[in-house]
Design a protein around this motif. Structure first.
Motif, PDB file in Angstrom:
ATOM      1  N   ASP A 280      -4.640 -36.673   6.538  1.00 49.85           N
ATOM      2  CA  ASP A 280      -4.754 -35.264   6.168  1.00 49.85           C
ATOM      3  C   ASP A 280      -3.733 -34.399   6.886  1.00 49.85           C
ATOM      4  OD1 ASP A 280      -6.717 -35.151   4.226  1.00 49.85           O
ATOM      5  OD2 ASP A 280      -8.356 -35.176   5.672  1.00 49.85           O
ATOM      6  N   THR A 281      -3.348 -34.840   8.080  1.00 51.12           N
ATOM      7  CA  THR A 281      -2.489 -34.002   8.924  1.00 51.12           C
ATOM      8  C   THR A 281      -1.082 -34.555   9.089  1.00 51.12           C
ATOM      9  OG1 THR A 281      -3.252 -35.171  10.925  1.00 51.12           O
ATOM     10  CG2 THR A 281      -4.497 -33.244  10.246  1.00 51.12           C
ATOM     11  N   TYR A 282      -0.786 -35.676   8.436  1.00 52.74           N
ATOM     12  CA  TYR A 282       0.503 -36.331   8.667  1.00 52.74           C
ATOM     13  C   TYR A 282       1.616 -35.672   7.844  1.00 52.74           C
ATOM     14  CZ  TYR A 282       3.926 -39.970   9.574  1.00 52.74           C
ATOM     15  OH  TYR A 282       5.041 -40.644   9.973  1.00 52.74           O
ATOM     16  N   TYR A 283       2.751 -35.465   8.501  1.00 53.52           N
ATOM     17  CA  TYR A 283       3.930 -34.894   7.849  1.00 53.52           C
ATOM     18  C   TYR A 283       5.034 -35.948   7.787  1.00 53.52           C
ATOM     19  CZ  TYR A 283       2.249 -30.076   7.763  1.00 53.52           C
ATOM     20  OH  TYR A 283       1.540 -28.936   7.490  1.00 53.52           O
ATOM     21  N   ILE A 284       5.531 -36.210   6.591  1.00 62.53           N
ATOM     22  CA  ILE A 284       6.627 -37.163   6.415  1.00 62.53           C
ATOM     23  C   ILE A 284       7.888 -36.583   7.040  1.00 62.53           C
ATOM     24  CG2 ILE A 284       8.003 -38.451   4.750  1.00 62.53           C
ATOM     25  CD1 ILE A 284       5.661 -38.138   2.776  1.00 62.53           C
ATOM     26  N   VAL A 288       7.227 -32.791   5.513  1.00 63.09           N
ATOM     27  CA  VAL A 288       6.481 -32.752   4.256  1.00 63.09           C
ATOM     28  C   VAL A 288       5.057 -33.244   4.478  1.00 63.09           C
ATOM     29  CG1 VAL A 288       6.422 -33.537   1.863  1.00 63.09           C
ATOM     30  CG2 VAL A 288       8.625 -33.240   3.029  1.00 63.09           C
ATOM     31  N   PRO A 289       4.033 -32.420   4.211  1.00 64.77           N
ATOM     32  CA  PRO A 289       2.644 -32.866   4.378  1.00 64.77           C
ATOM     33  C   PRO A 289       2.293 -33.947   3.367  1.00 64.77           C
ATOM     34  CG  PRO A 289       2.715 -30.693   3.364  1.00 64.77           C
ATOM     35  CD  PRO A 289       4.128 -31.030   3.756  1.00 64.77           C
ATOM     36  N   LEU A 290       1.803 -35.082   3.847  1.00 65.46           N
ATOM     37  CA  LEU A 290       1.586 -36.246   3.001  1.00 65.46           C
ATOM     38  C   LEU A 290       0.554 -35.998   1.905  1.00 65.46           C
ATOM     39  CD1 LEU A 290       2.118 -39.272   2.483  1.00 65.46           C
ATOM     40  CD2 LEU A 290       0.301 -39.775   4.116  1.00 65.46           C
ATOM     41  N   PHE A 291      -0.589 -35.392   2.260  1.00 60.25           N
ATOM     42  CA  PHE A 291      -1.683 -35.255   1.304  1.00 60.25           C
ATOM     43  C   PHE A 291      -1.759 -33.869   0.653  1.00 60.25           C
ATOM     44  CE2 PHE A 291      -5.239 -38.600   1.601  1.00 60.25           C
ATOM     45  CZ  PHE A 291      -4.307 -39.613   1.451  1.00 60.25           C
ATOM     46  N   ALA A 292      -0.865 -32.948   0.991  1.00 58.52           N
ATOM     47  CA  ALA A 292      -0.936 -31.591   0.450  1.00 58.52           C
ATOM     48  C   ALA A 292      -0.916 -31.563  -1.081  1.00 58.52           C
ATOM     49  CB  ALA A 292       0.184 -30.732   1.019  1.00 58.52           C
ATOM     50  N   PRO A 293      -0.031 -32.324  -1.759  1.00 59.48           N
ATOM     51  CA  PRO A 293      -0.050 -32.285  -3.226  1.00 59.48           C
ATOM     52  C   PRO A 293      -1.372 -32.756  -3.820  1.00 59.48           C
ATOM     53  CG  PRO A 293       2.016 -33.221  -2.429  1.00 59.48           C
ATOM     54  CD  PRO A 293       1.101 -33.126  -1.251  1.00 59.48           C
ATOM     55  N   LEU A 294      -2.029 -33.734  -3.180  1.00 57.69           N
ATOM     56  CA  LEU A 294      -3.293 -34.239  -3.716  1.00 57.69           C
ATOM     57  C   LEU A 294      -4.390 -33.187  -3.650  1.00 57.69           C
ATOM     58  CD1 LEU A 294      -3.521 -37.886  -2.298  1.00 57.69           C
ATOM     59  CD2 LEU A 294      -2.754 -37.139  -4.552  1.00 57.69           C
ATOM     60  N   HIS A 329      -1.899 -36.339  25.438  1.00 60.54           N
ATOM     61  CA  HIS A 329      -1.164 -35.957  24.227  1.00 60.54           C
ATOM     62  C   HIS A 329      -0.238 -34.796  24.551  1.00 60.54           C
ATOM     63  CE1 HIS A 329      -1.880 -36.946  19.776  1.00 60.54           C
ATOM     64  NE2 HIS A 329      -0.664 -36.429  19.872  1.00 60.54           N
ATOM     65  N   ALA A 330       0.903 -34.773  23.896  1.00 60.87           N
ATOM     66  CA  ALA A 330       1.892 -33.708  24.106  1.00 60.87           C
ATOM     67  C   ALA A 330       1.770 -32.660  23.012  1.00 60.87           C
ATOM     68  CB  ALA A 330       3.302 -34.286  24.116  1.00 60.87           C
ATOM     69  N   GLU A 331       1.926 -31.400  23.392  1.00 57.76           N
ATOM     70  CA  GLU A 331       1.853 -30.311  22.425  1.00 57.76           C
ATOM     71  C   GLU A 331       2.989 -30.370  21.406  1.00 57.76           C
ATOM     72  OE1 GLU A 331       1.662 -26.588  24.435  1.00 57.76           O
ATOM     73  OE2 GLU A 331      -0.329 -26.964  25.296  1.00 57.76           O
ATOM     74  N   ASP A 332       4.125 -30.963  21.781  1.00 53.90           N
ATOM     75  CA  ASP A 332       5.269 -31.007  20.864  1.00 53.90           C
ATOM     76  C   ASP A 332       5.368 -32.326  20.101  1.00 53.90           C
ATOM     77  OD1 ASP A 332       5.951 -32.559  23.041  1.00 53.90           O
ATOM     78  OD2 ASP A 332       7.993 -31.786  23.228  1.00 53.90           O
ATOM     79  N   ASP A 333       4.252 -33.044  20.002  1.00 50.91           N
ATOM     80  CA  ASP A 333       4.235 -34.286  19.224  1.00 50.91           C
ATOM     81  C   ASP A 333       4.338 -33.939  17.739  1.00 50.91           C
ATOM     82  OD1 ASP A 333       3.650 -36.695  17.931  1.00 50.91           O
ATOM     83  OD2 ASP A 333       2.202 -37.316  19.455  1.00 50.91           O
ATOM     84  N   GLN A 334       5.407 -34.377  17.077  1.00 46.97           N
ATOM     85  CA  GLN A 334       5.627 -34.089  15.666  1.00 46.97           C
ATOM     86  C   GLN A 334       5.028 -35.145  14.749  1.00 46.97           C
ATOM     87  OE1 GLN A 334       7.119 -31.160  14.544  1.00 46.97           O
ATOM     88  NE2 GLN A 334       6.909 -30.651  16.720  1.00 46.97           N
ATOM     89  N   ASP A 335       4.554 -36.250  15.313  1.00 49.16           N
ATOM     90  CA  ASP A 335       3.987 -37.320  14.495  1.00 49.16           C
ATOM     91  C   ASP A 335       2.476 -37.176  14.338  1.00 49.16           C
ATOM     92  OD1 ASP A 335       6.431 -38.719  14.060  1.00 49.16           O
ATOM     93  OD2 ASP A 335       6.319 -39.483  16.100  1.00 49.16           O
ATOM     94  N   ILE A 336       1.780 -36.963  15.451  1.00 41.88           N
ATOM     95  CA  ILE A 336       0.325 -36.811  15.439  1.00 41.88           C
ATOM     96  C   ILE A 336      -0.008 -35.514  16.172  1.00 41.88           C
ATOM     97  CG2 ILE A 336      -1.884 -37.818  16.114  1.00 41.88           C
ATOM     98  CD1 ILE A 336      -0.543 -40.561  16.150  1.00 41.88           C
TER      99      ILE A 336
END
Length: 441
Positions: A280-284, A288-294, A329-336
């Motif tokens: 739900d929160t993953y960005y390619i 690009v949000p993975l599930f946003a179009p769905l 966890h890091a605040e600047d984590d772009q993956d998770i």
């Protein structure tokens, strides 16, 4: 005379056609992603064996000192063979460097005797120092440079040995990865350490990214084994109590001799709560949000999620862990996003807070003002209770730490760093906190 089509209409036509094509590709990939084969390829990416043509039996090629790291093979319960590296703690390596450099080459008469010599040193290192069982993330192998930097940091700053296995299907390990399979692989690595003399409370389980899901699954399985062993011990004591009264003693010997397979602790570096929430929160590519179009089509996203095979539901299982636990966890984590880690910490705390009420039909009849007043009072009560349980302090130039010290079995801490991105384990301040919390280094 031929009509001239305005340029803006040509542009709109091409843009619409491009959107249709991209939408079709996206829906095809979503449909393909519902198959178990595709999920395994996309989640684990185990076939991306970077770097190519790695020499696993030559760790020195990857910036590790001569004979400080040994390439070992580990057998799993379902007959897969895992490739792994065992790295000596720096202090142990320094003390035995002469023997490691000379003994295995010149002072042995055969490969078998060289292997025995190596195993003897591994056993000595496991008795002398704590050990990190490192569970890596998706894609790549144990020779990836940033993972090697982690081994070096653990060996130096934590003064710990490191066992770094590659899961089934990764690197030179046999088999095909799955959620259950990776848990079996971790069990095999744990058993290998135990068989070589490592006490359970000397092994620190460290998971990174995908490895955090594996770490929680395995630690949860260990807790079930501990609970079962304790129940069997209590039953044995109960059965033996009558014999103790008649024979005069020995009734509690079985309970005191019981081995508790619980690790020194568990460290989760850049964790996710569960795979469903991560999707739900993953960005390619972080864009690009993975599930946003769905989500533009009602119920479609939830329908697709039904086909998820590997769930790695850490959120459900982390509450049952009793070993000391550190979440980083890091605040600047772009993956998770870092709030996945906050969710895990909050889940452990939840059962110690005043419960939130369930919504009932009677509550629907209460006025909004009365409901708001009641709910607001409950939130204040929960916040006050949380303040009693959790201490918060700042690590200067590193981040913020929340600690729940009164947790049964050992404390839990959440370190939220200001930087470090997805490779937050490389931050030396994080390594120092691990050393402090688990009495290492």
């Amino acid at each position: 005379m031929t009509a001239v089509i305005p340029k803006h209409l040509i542009f709109l036509h091409k843009a619409r056609r491009l959107c249709i094509i991209l939408g079709g590709i996206y829906m095809f990939l979503v449909a393909f992603g519902t198959t178990p084969f595709a999920q395994a390829q996309l989640l684990f990416m185990h076939n991306l064996k970077r770097p190519l043509f790695a020499q696993y039996d030559m760790p020195e090629r990857y910036d590790l000192a001569p004979f400080k790291t040994h390439n070992v093979r580990i057998q799993t319960a379902d007959n897969e063979t895992l490739g792994a590296w065992f790295v000596f703690a720096d202090s142990f390596y320094a003390a035995h460097k002469a023997h490691l450099l000379n003994g295995p080459i010149t002072n042995t008469s055969s490969r078998a005797s060289a292997s025995r010599s190596r195993d003897d040193l591994i056993r000595a290192a496991l008795r002398a120092h704590p050990t990190v069982l490192f569970l890596h993330g998706t894609t790549g192998t144990r020779v990836v440079p940033f993972r090697v930097k982690l081994y070096q940091a653990f060996a130096a700053r934590l003064r710990a040995n490191v066992l770094a296995p590659d899961y089934r299907g990764f690197a030179d390990s046999t088999g095909t990865p799955s959620e259950a399979g990776l848990t079996l692989d971790t069990r095999a690595a744990w058993d290998w350490l135990r068989a070589h003399g490592a006490p359970p409370d000397s092994v620190l389980i460290v998971g990174n990214s995908l490895g955090t899901g594996v770490a929680v699954q395995f630690a949860s399985a260990l807790e079930k084994e501990v609970a079962q062993a304790e129940a069997e011990a209590r039953a044995a004591v109960s059965r033996g109590s009558g014999h103790q009264r008649s024979s005069g003693g020995g009734g509690r010997k079985g309970a005191s001799a019981m081995v508790r397979e619980r690790p020194r602790g568990v460290v989760l570096l850049s964790p996710f709560s569960n795979l469903e929430t991560l999707l739900d929160t993953y960005y390619i590519l972080g864009l690009v949000p993975l599930f946003a179009p769905l989500r533009t089509i009602p119920y479609l996203a939830n329908f697709v999620k039904r086909f998820i095979v590997h769930r790695f539901d850490s959120l459900a299982k982390v509450v049952g862990l009793k070993a000391p636990l550190l979440i980083v966890h890091a605040e600047d984590d772009q993956d998770i996003p870092f709030w996945h880690a906050q969710m895990l910490f909050d889940a452990v705390l939840e059962k110690h807070l005043p419960p939130l009420p369930e919504i009932t039909s009677e509550m629907m009849d209460v006025s909004a003002a009365e409901a708001g007043k009641s709910f607001g009072g409950l939130l204040q009560e929960r916040a006050a209770r949380r303040g009693e349980l959790v201490t918060v302090h700042e690590m200067e130039r590193v981040g913020r730490v929340e600690v729940f010290s009164k947790r049964p079995g050992g404390k839990i801490a959440y370190l939220q760093t200001w930087w470090g991105a997805h490779d937050v384990g490389l931050v030396e301040g994080v390594q120092d906190y691990i050393a402090e919390m688990f009495s290492m280094g």
